[in-house]
Design an enzyme around this catalytic site. Structure first.
Site, PDB file in Angstrom:
ATOM      1  N   ASP A 148      40.469  30.224  28.905  1.00 39.35           N
ATOM      2  CA  ASP A 148      39.928  31.182  27.942  1.00 39.35           C
ATOM      3  C   ASP A 148      41.075  32.022  27.394  1.00 39.35           C
ATOM      4  OD1 ASP A 148      38.723  33.634  26.840  1.00 39.35           O
ATOM      5  OD2 ASP A 148      36.859  32.867  27.691  1.00 39.35           O
ATOM      6  N   ALA A 160      36.931  39.450  37.356  1.00 37.48           N
ATOM      7  CA  ALA A 160      37.163  38.279  38.194  1.00 37.48           C
ATOM      8  C   ALA A 160      37.250  37.002  37.363  1.00 37.48           C
ATOM      9  CB  ALA A 160      36.049  38.156  39.238  1.00 37.48           C
ATOM     10  N   TYR A 161      36.507  36.935  36.273  1.00 37.82           N
ATOM     11  CA  TYR A 161      36.581  35.764  35.392  1.00 37.82           C
ATOM     12  C   TYR A 161      37.989  35.618  34.822  1.00 37.82           C
ATOM     13  CZ  TYR A 161      35.757  32.909  31.196  1.00 37.82           C
ATOM     14  OH  TYR A 161      35.823  31.950  30.208  1.00 37.82           O
ATOM     15  N   GLY A 162      38.548  36.719  34.339  1.00 41.70           N
ATOM     16  CA  GLY A 162      39.896  36.687  33.791  1.00 41.70           C
ATOM     17  C   GLY A 162      40.938  36.332  34.837  1.00 41.70           C
ATOM     18  N   LYS A 165      40.636  32.578  35.620  1.00 40.55           N
ATOM     19  CA  LYS A 165      41.204  31.719  34.571  1.00 40.55           C
ATOM     20  C   LYS A 165      42.733  31.752  34.615  1.00 40.55           C
ATOM     21  CE  LYS A 165      37.629  29.876  32.580  1.00 40.55           C
ATOM     22  NZ  LYS A 165      37.412  28.407  32.630  1.00 40.55           N
TER      23      LYS A 165
END
Length: 237
Positions: A148, A160-162, A165
């Site tokens: 992303d 946490a998503y960042g 990734k």
């Protein structure tokens, strides 16, 4: 596209019931691949299956698996099943992702942090590790990690998503370096803004009509899996 770019190749797509994952699965099938549809929601996988059959693509396979709850044994069973049923695996596309709720890091509960890192980073690692022996034996194999472009920039509130990734990109780079002698091509692909459920969750006020459809990016991913592309250098675009 030629309609036969992936003829006789076996491709596993995670998150195959989602926006990008379903588009990748359909494009790969349209190019001649036998696609293994992996996802957690069976009705969505069945919808993709039906679309591929209706378009006269090779019969796909449905493999239900919830990455959030899957352990190492589940991935070993998956690898054994693919080898038994197909004898080869030429491509692996990691489309599955879970966004969570955007917000400050200090608002993220420990359990949510662990879940998002597991789904977005640990699960792709475990899946790749277990499938790698089979992939390595196949001709001109390729692995695509979908990243992303916003999250990888270290932007506030992507939590946490960042982090996951960013870790996924690091894992892919190390993997590419380790696999150079085995001719397994590793690609990290950032599709950018597009119409998808994940995008709608991240930007609920955005008008999706102005965004490209996921099919546009799916075609690019399919090209990365073609024998011609996988014979070239790894791509970290």
């Amino acid at each position: 596209m030629s309609g036969s770019m992936l003829k006789d190749r076996v491709i596993l797509v995670t998150g195959a019931g989602g926006g990008l994952g379903s588009a990748v699965a359909k494009i790969c099938a349209a190019e001649g691949a036998t696609v293994v549809l992996l996802g957690k929601t069976i009705p969505r996988l069945e919808k993709v299956y039906d679309a591929i059959i209706a378009a006269s693509g090779p019969q796909p396979a449905i493999y239900p698996l919830d990455l959030a709850g899957a352990g190492e044994d589940h991935y070993r069973d998956l690898a054994a099943t693919i080898e038994r049923e197909f004898g080869a695996l030429h491509g692996l596309v990691h489309c599955a992702a879970e966004l969570g709720v955007l917000g400050p890091l200090n608002d993220i509960a420990g359990g949510v942090w662990q879940r998002l890192l597991h789904v977005n980073l640990t699960a792709p690692f475990l899946l790749t590790r277990e499938l790698l022996p089979l992939i390595s034996k196949s001709s001109a194999p390729g692995i695509v990690f979908v990243t992303d472009s916003v999250a990888r920039a270290g932007k506030a509130y992507w939590g946490a998503y960042g982090v996951a990734k960013s870790g996924l990109e690091g894992f892919a780079r190390i993997l590419a370096d380790e696999l150079e002698s085995r001719k397994v091509q590793v690609h990290v692909y950032a599709p950018g803004p597009m119409q998808s459920p994940l995008r709608r969750r991240a930007y609920p006020a955005e008008d999706p009509a102005g965004l490209p459809l996921p099919e546009v990016q799916a075609e690019q991913i399919a090209r990365l899996l073609s024998p011609i592309e996988t014979a070239s250098s790894a791509n970290f675009g």
